[in-house]
Design a protein around this motif. Structure first.
Motif, short mmCIF file in Angstrom:
data_model
loop_
_atom_site.label_atom_id
_atom_site.label_comp_id
_atom_site.label_asym_id
_atom_site.label_seq_id
_atom_site.Cartn_x
_atom_site.Cartn_y
_atom_site.Cartn_z
N ASN A 101 51.92 -51.78 60.92
CA ASN A 101 51.88 -50.27 60.55
C ASN A 101 50.59 -49.98 59.92
O ASN A 101 49.59 -49.29 60.17
N LEU A 102 50.38 -50.74 58.68
CA LEU A 102 49.39 -50.60 57.81
C LEU A 102 47.85 -50.98 58.46
O LEU A 102 46.99 -50.31 58.35
N THR A 123 47.36 -50.96 61.80
CA THR A 123 47.07 -50.21 62.73
C THR A 123 46.19 -48.93 62.15
O THR A 123 45.44 -48.18 62.87
N ARG A 124 46.72 -48.36 60.87
CA ARG A 124 45.95 -47.48 60.30
C ARG A 124 44.75 -47.64 59.94
O ARG A 124 43.42 -46.83 59.95
N GLY A 125 44.53 -49.18 59.38
CA GLY A 125 43.23 -49.28 58.86
C GLY A 125 42.17 -49.56 60.01
O GLY A 125 41.06 -49.48 59.68
N ALA A 173 41.39 -48.38 63.51
CA ALA A 173 41.71 -47.45 64.65
C ALA A 173 41.47 -47.86 66.07
O ALA A 173 42.23 -47.57 67.00
N ARG A 180 49.02 -51.13 67.62
CA ARG A 180 50.08 -51.83 67.00
C ARG A 180 50.50 -53.04 67.70
O ARG A 180 50.77 -54.33 67.17
N TYR A 236 42.43 -54.85 54.86
CA TYR A 236 42.67 -53.57 54.61
C TYR A 236 43.38 -53.29 53.35
O TYR A 236 44.37 -53.58 53.15
N GLU A 285 44.70 -49.19 51.49
CA GLU A 285 44.69 -47.97 51.45
C GLU A 285 43.49 -47.39 50.51
O GLU A 285 43.35 -47.92 49.49
#
Length: 284
Positions: free
Chosen positions: A17-18, A20-22, A24, A28, A87, A89
C-alpha cells in the motif's frame, strides 16, 4: 516514535500500500507479485528477505526493498545486494537516512543501484557509489551477419540440462524463464552453448519492439550470436536489444544513450549481468 526494522511477511500488504502511494505508475498488484516472488526465492543466510521499513506504531511510513543474491565467483562466494525501490512519506523524509544507513552497513557486500533517476545521481555519488555502467546500447541484431552454423533455441522453466552449458547456467536460465523472461541458448556449429536472458523493455513507448539483455556471460558472446538472435527475435516482432555499455559497441549496429548504473563495495559488477535483480523479480 520511528524505528527502522526488517520487513516481515506480515508487513507485505501494508508495504505494498505504501509503495503504491509512492509510485503512481505502479499498481498494487505489481508490488504484491514482486513481494510474493521475494518470499519464495533463496536468500543468503543472515540477510533480510525483503528489505527494511520505517515503522511508526506498527505501520510502515518508509521502505527500502533489497534483493540479496549469493554469487559463485569460482573460488569463493560473494554477496550482491540490489537496492531497489525506496519511498518515505513526505512528512517524514528527515528519517530517510536511517534506511540507507542500515541497508548499506555490510562492508563485504557489493551494493548496486541499476535504475537511479537522473536527479538522484549526485545524491548516490555522495553516498560513495561509483559508476560501473555509463549507458545502454540499443542494438539491431538482425542487421549483424549471422555466424555460420549458429542457431538459437529457447529454454523453458522446467529445463534440467542443456548440452554445452553448466548446471549453474541451466538453473539461471530456467529460473528466469519462470519469472517470465525469454531464456535462450546460442548453439555454435562446434557444439558450444551461449546462455542469454532477455526481457521486454521497461520503457513503455519502445517496449513492443525492444528487449533488454538481462544476462550473458560476456558482451562478446552477444556480439558473436547477434545475427542469429536478431533473426530469432524478428520472427517474434522484436527488432532491438538494449544492453549495458560504456559507449558504442564495435561490430554492432545501433545507438548509444547515457543512463548510469552504480555500485558500492568490493567488486565492480560486470556489464550485461542484471540477473536476479529488480528487473526480473518485480518486472519491467
Amino acid at each position: 516514535m520511528i524505528r527502522c526494522r526488517e520487513i516481515g511477511i506480515t508487513d507485505l500488504d501494508a508495504v505494498a500500500n505504501l509503495l503504491t502511494r509512492g509510485f503512481a505508475c505502479r499498481s498494487r498488484d505489481y508490488w504484491m507479485e514482486g513481494l510474493r516472488r521475494m518470499s519464495m526465492r533463496e536468500v543468503p543466510e543472515g540477510f533480510p528477505r525483503f528489505g527494511y521499513m520505517l515503522d511508526h506504531e506498527g505501520t510502515p511510513v518508509g521502505a527500502l526493498l533489497l534483493i540479496y543474491t549469493a554469487r559463485d565467483d569460482g573460488d569463493r562466494t560473494s554477496i550482491r545486494c540490489n537496492l531497489s525501490s525506496w519511498y518515505v512519506e513526505p512528512a517524514l523524509r528527515n528519517y530517510a537516512p536511517m534506511l540507507t544507513k542500515v541497508a548499506q552497513r555490510h562492508k563485504d557486500v557489493t551494493y548496486v543501484n541499476i535504475s537511479p533517476a537522473h536527479w538522484t545521481w549526485p545524491i548516490i555519488e555522495a553516498q560513495g557509489f561509483r559508476t560501473y555502467c555509463g549507458g545502454s546500447f540499443f542494438s539491431f541484431p538482425a542487421l549483424s551477419r549471422p555466424a555460420k552454423g549458429m542457431r538459437v533455441v529457447a529454454v523453458q522453466q522446467d529445463a534440467q540440462a542443456v548440452d554445452g552449458l553448466s548446471e549453474a547456467d541451466v538453473a539461471l536460465l530456467a529460473r528466469h524463464a519462470a519469472y517470465g523472461c525469454l531464456s535462450l541458448v546460442g548453439r555454435a556449429a562446434d557444439g558450444r552453448g551461449f546462455p542469454f536472458v532477455l526481457q521486454p523493455m521497461r520503457i513503455r513507448r519502445i517496449a513492443p519492439l525492444a528487449m533488454q539483455l538481462i544476462y550473458c556471460p560476456d558482451v562478446a558472446d552477444y556480439v558473436a550470436c547477434a545475427g542469429a538472435i536478431g533473426r530469432f527475435l524478428l520472427r517474434r516482432g522484436k527488432v532491438a536489444v538494449a544492453l549495458d555499455a560504456n559507449g558504442r559497441i564495435k561490430d554492432l549496429v545501433g545507438l548509444y544513450r547515457e543512463y548510469r548504473k552504480y555500485f558500492k563495495g568490493p567488486q565492480c559488477p560486470r556489464l550485461a549481468d542484471l540477473s536476479d535483480t529488480e528487473l526480473v523479480i518485480y518486472g519491467p
